[in-house]
Scaffold this motif. Structure first.
Motif, PDB file in Angstrom:
ATOM      1  N   UNK A 325       0.795  -1.241  -0.073  1.00 30.54           N
ATOM      2  CA  UNK A 325       0.231   0.034   0.121  1.00 30.54           C
ATOM      3  C   UNK A 325       0.854   1.333   0.105  1.00 30.54           C
ATOM      4  N   UNK A 326       1.941   1.155  -0.394  1.00 30.67           N
ATOM      5  CA  UNK A 326       3.024   2.306  -0.477  1.00 30.67           C
ATOM      6  C   UNK A 326       3.191   2.712  -1.888  1.00 30.67           C
ATOM      7  N   UNK A 327       3.219   4.028  -2.271  1.00 33.13           N
ATOM      8  CA  UNK A 327       3.260   4.100  -3.839  1.00 33.13           C
ATOM      9  C   UNK A 327       4.648   5.057  -3.890  1.00 33.13           C
ATOM     10  N   UNK A 328       5.762   4.526  -3.271  1.00 29.07           N
ATOM     11  CA  UNK A 328       7.088   4.869  -3.427  1.00 29.07           C
ATOM     12  C   UNK A 328       8.022   3.741  -3.445  1.00 29.07           C
ATOM     13  N   UNK A 329       9.068   4.104  -4.210  1.00 22.06           N
ATOM     14  CA  UNK A 329      10.249   3.217  -4.065  1.00 22.06           C
ATOM     15  C   UNK A 329      11.498   3.908  -3.209  1.00 22.06           C
TER      16      UNK A 329
END
Length: 334
Positions: A325-329
Motif C-alpha cells: 500500500x506504499x506508492x514509493x520506491x
C-alpha cells in the motif's frame, strides 16, 4: 551503514506479494524498477549515477513513472491479476517477464511490445480454479523457467537470432506450488510453499540434481552467489546452503515476520533480507571459512509492511525497497 537518500513515486501502490520489486540497469546509467499492483506493473526509470559503485548525489536524477497493463490474450480486455514481474536476460536480450493467474506474458525490456503469451491449462480438477504462475528465472543462455501452482516448472527456450520463445517442457517434482526460482549459470534452484528446495541443471531442459534440506515453512525468496544459496522463509528464518554438497551452512533468526525478499550483490557478497516486520537487514557472505555470514547493518522503515527489495548495483552500495500500500520506491545508499 546505509541511510535513506530519496524515494520515487509510482503511479499506484505495491500489492502484498513476495519479491515485489526488481531492477534492471542499462549500460547508459538508466535504472528501471518494476513493482506489481493488481493487474498492472509500475515501471519507474531513473537516469542518474545510482547504479554505480560510487556514492554520488541522486538529486539530479529524472525519474519517470508509467504502468503496464496485463490483459487476457483472448482480446476480451479483461485485466489479469499479476503475481510477479522480473527482467531476465536470454542470449544477450533482456526481457520483462510477467507471471499471472492465467499464464505468462513476455515483453520487450521496456514493456512496450508483447512478444510471447503462454496460457496455463490443466486436466486436473483439483487445480482448475486455482491456477497461477509464480517464480521466474533464466537458466543458462537460452532457457526461461517459470513455476506454477501444481509444483511444476515450465521451460521455454529462445532460439539463436530470435526474439521469440518456444515452449520446451514441463518438469514436476515439488508437491506444492512453486514459490520462487533462482538461476545461476546452468543451475536452477526452485522452492515451494512447503519449504522444499530442488537443485536442477540443464542447457536444453532441466534435470534434477539433488534436494536440499526441507523445512515446514514456505521458501519465499531465493538468491545465489558462488556456491551458496540464500533462502528466506515464511517463518522469518534465513538459511544458507552449499549448492554443490547440499549442506546447510548457516541459519539466521533475525526477523520477526515473513521474509518477502532476499538479494545478493554479486561482486561483494553483500546480501539483504527484507521482511514484513519493517526491517531490511544487511549481511556479508564469505566464499569459504566459518562463519559464512556475518551481520552488517539494518534499516527500519517504520509501520511499513515491506514486500520487496533489491540491490541497485553489483557492489551492494545501494538498495531499494517498497511496501504494501506504499506508492514509493525507497532508495538507500552507503
Amino acid at each position: 551503514m546505509y541511510h535513506k537518500e530519496t524515494s520515487w513515486l509510482m503511479n499506484s501502490t505495491a500489492s502484498a506479494l513476495n519479491n515485489n520489486l526488481c531492477s534492471y540497469k542499462e549500460s547508459n546509467d538508466k535504472v528501471h524498477f518494476a513493482v506489481v499492483h493488481k493487474g498492472t506493473v509500475n515501471i519507474v526509470t531513473v537516469t542518474s549515477s545510482i547504479g554505480s559503485s560510487v556514492s554520488d548525489s541522486v538529486k539530479d536524477s529524472n525519474p519517470s513513472a508509467r504502468t503496464i497493463s496485463c490483459n487476457e490474450a483472448s482480446g476480451s480486455g479483461a485485466t489479469v491479476t499479476i503475481l510477479q514481474a522480473k527482467w531476465v536476460t536470454l542470449r544477450s536480450q533482456t526481457l520483462l517477464v510477467i507471471s499471472t493467474l492465467r499464464g505468462i506474458q513476455v515483453f520487450e525490456m521496456d514493456g512496450t511490445v508483447l512478444l510471447f503469451w503462454h496460457r496455463l491449462e490443466t486436466d486436473d480438477a483439483e487445480y482448475s480454479e486455482e491456477m497461477f504462475a509464480r517464480g521466474i528465472a533464466a537458466c543458462g543462455q537460452n532457457l526461461l523457467c517459470v513455476g506454477t501452482h501444481d509444483g511444476s516448472v515450465l521451460i521455454f527456450s529462445m532460439p539463436a537470432e530470435s526474439n521469440t520463445l518456444n515452449y520446451v517442457d514441463k518438469v514436476r517434482y515439488h508437491p506444492a506450488a512453486i514459490s520462487d526460482l533462482c538461476g545461476q549459470g546452468q543451475t536452477l534452484i526452485s522452492g515451494d510453499d512447503h519449504g522444499n528446495l530442488v537443485v536442477w541443471e540443464g542447457s536444453t531442459t532441466l534435470k534434477k540434481v539433488k534436494e536440499l534440506e526441507s523445512f515446514q515453512s514456505p521458501a519465499t525468496s531465493i538468491a545465489c552467489w558462488e556456491e551458496l544459496v540464500m533462502v528466506g522463509y515464511g517463518s522469518g528464518h534465513i538459511r544458507l546452503f552449499n549448492i554443490t554438497t547440499g549442506i546447510r551452512r548457516a541459519e539466521i533468526t533475525a526477523h520477526a515476520s515473513w521474509i518477502t525478499a532476499v538479494d545478493i550483490a554479486l561482486e561483494s557478497g553483500l546480501a539483504i533480507s527484507v521482511s514484513e516486520d519493517s526491517f531490511v537487514r544487511v549481511w556479508q557472505l564469505k566464499k569459504d571459512g566459518s562463519p559464512v555470514v556475518s551481520y552488517k547493518s539494518s534499516c527500519n522503515i517504520t509501520n511499513i509492511q515491506l514486500c520487496g527489495g533489491c540491490f541497485v548495483n553489483n557492489l551492494g552500495s545501494a538498495f531499494c525497497t517498497t511496501g504494501y500500500d506504499l506508492n514509493e520506491i525507497l532508495y538507500f545508499h552507503v
